[in-house]
Write an enzyme that holds these catalytic residues in place. Structure first.
Site, short mmCIF file in Angstrom:
data_model
loop_
_atom_site.label_atom_id
_atom_site.label_comp_id
_atom_site.label_asym_id
_atom_site.label_seq_id
_atom_site.Cartn_x
_atom_site.Cartn_y
_atom_site.Cartn_z
CD GLU A 175 -2.76 1.16 2.50
OE1 GLU A 175 -2.73 0.21 3.30
OE2 GLU A 175 -3.49 2.16 2.65
CE LYS A 225 2.89 0.18 4.89
NZ LYS A 225 2.36 -0.07 3.54
NE ARG A 269 3.38 -7.40 10.88
CZ ARG A 269 2.78 -6.75 9.87
NH1 ARG A 269 1.73 -7.28 9.25
NH2 ARG A 269 3.20 -5.59 9.48
P1 ATP Z 1 2.49 -1.97 8.02
O1 ATP Z 1 1.82 -2.71 9.13
O2 ATP Z 1 3.92 -1.68 8.24
O3 ATP Z 1 1.72 -0.77 7.56
P2 ATP Z 1 1.29 -3.43 5.90
O4 ATP Z 1 1.11 -4.89 6.02
O5 ATP Z 1 0.11 -2.57 6.09
O6 ATP Z 1 2.50 -3.02 6.82
P3 ATP Z 1 1.52 -3.36 3.07
O7 ATP Z 1 2.04 -2.27 2.23
O8 ATP Z 1 0.06 -3.64 3.03
O9 ATP Z 1 1.96 -3.04 4.55
O10 ATP Z 1 2.35 -4.69 2.86
C1 ATP Z 1 2.75 -5.21 1.62
C2 ATP Z 1 3.15 -6.64 1.82
O11 ATP Z 1 4.21 -6.74 2.76
C3 ATP Z 1 2.00 -7.45 2.37
O12 ATP Z 1 1.95 -8.69 1.69
C4 ATP Z 1 2.36 -7.64 3.81
O13 ATP Z 1 1.80 -8.83 4.31
C5 ATP Z 1 3.89 -7.66 3.77
N1 ATP Z 1 4.45 -7.22 5.04
C6 ATP Z 1 4.23 -6.06 5.69
N2 ATP Z 1 4.86 -6.02 6.86
C7 ATP Z 1 5.54 -7.19 6.96
C8 ATP Z 1 6.40 -7.78 7.95
N3 ATP Z 1 6.70 -7.13 9.08
N4 ATP Z 1 6.90 -8.99 7.71
C9 ATP Z 1 6.61 -9.65 6.57
N5 ATP Z 1 5.82 -9.17 5.61
C10 ATP Z 1 5.28 -7.96 5.79
MG MG Z 2 -1.62 -2.65 4.80
#
Ligand code: ATP
Ligand code: MG
Length: 573
Positions: free
Chosen positions: A49, A283, A273
């Site tokens: 995102e 983020k 994760r």
């Molecule tokens: P955040 O919680 O940091 O905002 P998010 O999951 O909302 O992270 P996205 O941009 O939606 O961020 O994530 C893109 C991809 O990265 C998704 O497939 C998500 O599952 C993966 N991802 C995000 N954070 C992690 C993490 N800490 N470990 C492994 N994969 C991750």
């Molecule tokens: Mg997200």
């Protein structure tokens, strides 16, 4: 998809997939290949995102998505999950592309969920016509109240049984902008008594009169993540859609949309994760640090963002090796930050040229060395890499050494320079301390030594030994430098653990940055290009920062070498 050859990183080499240990996702793929489930195809996507910069947790997902597809000769798309117009920005899109490339990966297709808004709308109409979606007039708050709990079933909305015609009419008018934000939603008609809360008539569309970074003002209804994600996967014919464990309970809904639309059945697989000690990987929280100016920006070298650790000097190879080593599983744990640092040291040890730099200089005068003599000493660039060769380092009568390498009154286990003690100057000579000069405060400001001309290069012909070798730079030749030393950004292993009434910022480490502005480095470093990495002998790995100016390089400490003396001192305390 072909990782790495065109990487922006000069030294980048192809990811070492052949040696990676297996994991449960690879095993699923291997089984599917046997049964020909997806006609032998492996296709993945990385779906960030664009509401912030990527962090080391995303690197884990990237290595998995791109790495597995590459291993099986498959394809990987980069797809921006831009369904939420209010939080997304082009700056983030650009940084995400840069970071994925820097990590050494190349996407096949570049897509945006917003590319599919027309198709998603058409599919919503299809579900309405099939009696599987309805327009609800309940507010977000009322929807929440109707949802029930884990132990109690939800209640049907009074608008649940509208006719197909009425639903079509209202949905069309939602799209046309007739209704204010929050006044209506489109919901899937599934089961308000489902034990899975995600299946209790989830919202598919919400009204948001907000401009979108790509579609402008075309839309004032936007699809929810759960309504957009699986269908986007399906449209791209993604076979394996890997996401983190918190989406496990969303999988039935992911499958429900695919099934009732009768579209390509992408398969969602969840993995753990990444959590790292002393580190926050969210983020939202990283954005808070940026907005509150607790750090200098998204690429502050203390940030766990890809841009932050890049600026700090981490290499893509180290990050990929780390991600390979931690693997993936179905249980969430926490990885030691020290493990990531281990992989950084291991990689830099192989590639970083050694140089001498003095961070806290102490002047040394070699009284019996000729006043105007300068000798060019041969220094090894990298003992781990014979092809790195040697360089010349100027040696003269006045040098700088580290303040730490001298003690007027040495403790028992301190073997470096002290009055009467002989030590080796790396690549230079044996020197013996004869006396010190102090300032008015009684601090040692200058050390006087004599040298033994027979020990040139660092060995005594009579075979006598010294217990320490210390580094130095020649005063007349050294370049001035600024060095930024970093410690963990947070003091606690779990930065989210706080006292009542505090937020995570209470755990910020007040000593996470120390700037040393009086450093002295080998003359060869005066014009070092930003991004260049070195090992400062005996101190650690350092990377030239983009804040450098001609004649005044700025270095970030990437990671320290293990300091045995610090350990001894700590034990003694
Ligand atoms: P955040 O919680 O940091 O905002 P998010 O999951 O909302 O992270 P996205 O941009 O939606 O961020 O994530 C893109 C991809 O990265 C998704 O497939 C998500 O599952 C993966 N991802 C995000 N954070 C992690 C993490 N800490 N470990 C492994 N994969 C991750
Ligand atoms: Mg997200």
């Amino acid at each position: 998809m072909n990782p790495s050859n065109t990487s922006t990183e000069p030294g980048a080499t192809a990811p070492e997939r052949a040696t990676a240990p297996s994991n449960f996702i690879r095993d699923i793929i291997l089984d599917d290949l046997k049964t020909n489930k997806f006609q032998g195809r492996v296709q993945t996507r990385f779906p960030p995102e664009p509401n912030g910069y990527l962090h080391i947790g995303h690197a884990k997902a990237i290595c998995l998505d791109f790495g597995l597809a590459d291993e099986f000769g498959g394809h990987t798309n980069l797809r921006f999950d831009d369904t939420n117009p209010s939080k997304e920005e082009t700056e983030y899109v650009d940084s995400i592309m840069e970071d994925v490339k820097w990590l050494g990966f190349h996407w096949d297709g570049l897509f945006y969920a917003s590319d599919y808004f027309d198709q998603l709308y058409a599919w919503a109409v299809q579900l309405i016509k099939a009696g599987r979606a309805y327009v609800d007039d309940l507010s977000a708050d009322e929807i929440r109240k109707h949802r029930g709990t884990l132990t109690e079933p939800g209640k049907d909305s009074p608008f649940r049984n509208r006719s197909v015609e009425e639903n079509l009419n209202l949905f069309e008018r939602m799209k046309a902008g007739e209704f204010p934000d929050g006044s209506r939603t489109l919901r899937a008609k599934i089961d308000m008594a489902s034990p899975n809360l995600n299946m209790r008539d989830p919202v598919m569309y919400r009204l948001l009169h907000t401009e979108h970074h790509r579609t402008g003002n075309k839309w004032c209804i936007y699809p929810m993540y759960d309504y957009a994600h699986g269908q986007s996967d399906s449209l791209e014919r993604v076979t394996y859609s890997m996401c983190t464990l918190e989406f496990e309970d969303h999988r039935p809904l992911y499958n429900w949309f695919i099934q009732h639309l009768g579209i390509f059945p992408s398969q969602q697989i969840e993995f753990d994760r990444l959590n790292l000690t002393y580190t926050l990987l969210s983020k939202r929280k990283l954005l808070q640090l940026v907005q509150e100016k607790r750090v200098s920006g998204w690429d502050d070298p203390r940030m766990p963002t890809i841009s932050g650790i890049r600026r700090r000097g981490y290499t893509p190879e180290a990050i990929r090796n780390f991600c390979g080593a931690i693997g993936v599983s179905k249980t969430t744990g926490s990885i030691e930050l020290a493990m990531l640092e281990h992989f950084v040291r291991e990689d830099l040890n192989k590639r970083a040229p050694r140089v001498m730099a003095v961070l806290r200089p102490l002047r040394v005068v070699i009284d019996n060395y000729p006043e105007n003599q300068v000798e060019e000493m041969d220094a090894v660039n990298n003992p781990e890499d014979a092809s790195a060769g040697t360089r010349k380092v100027p040696f003269s009568r006045v040098l700088y050494i580290e303040q730490d390498d001298f003690r007027e009154d040495p403790p028992k286990q301190f073997f470096r320079l002290s009055p009467g003690r002989e030590v080796r100057l790396r690549y230079g000579y044996f020197v013996t301390c004869t006396r010190v000069v102090k300032n008015d405060q009684g601090e040692v400001v200058e050390v006087h030594c004599t040298y033994d001309p027979a020990t040139r290069g660092g060995n005594a012909p009579d075979g006598r030994k010294v217990k320490a070798t210390i580094h130095w730079v020649s005063s007349a030749h050294a370049a001035d430098a600024e060095v930024r030393l970093y410690e963990n950004l947070f003091t606690g292993e779990d930065p989210n653990r706080t006292e009542v009434g505090q937020d995570f910022t209470a755990n910020l480490n007040p000593h996470s940055l120390e700037v040393l502005s009086q450093c002295k480095v080998e003359p060869s470093l005066a014009g070092a290009a930003p991004g260049t990495r070195y090992q400062f002998e005996r101190l650690g790995y350092f990377c030239v920062d983009r804040d450098s100016s001609p004649g005044k390089p700025v270095f970030n400490r990437t990671v320290a070498l293990k300091d045995t003396w610090a350990k001894i001192e700590k034990k003694a305390k």
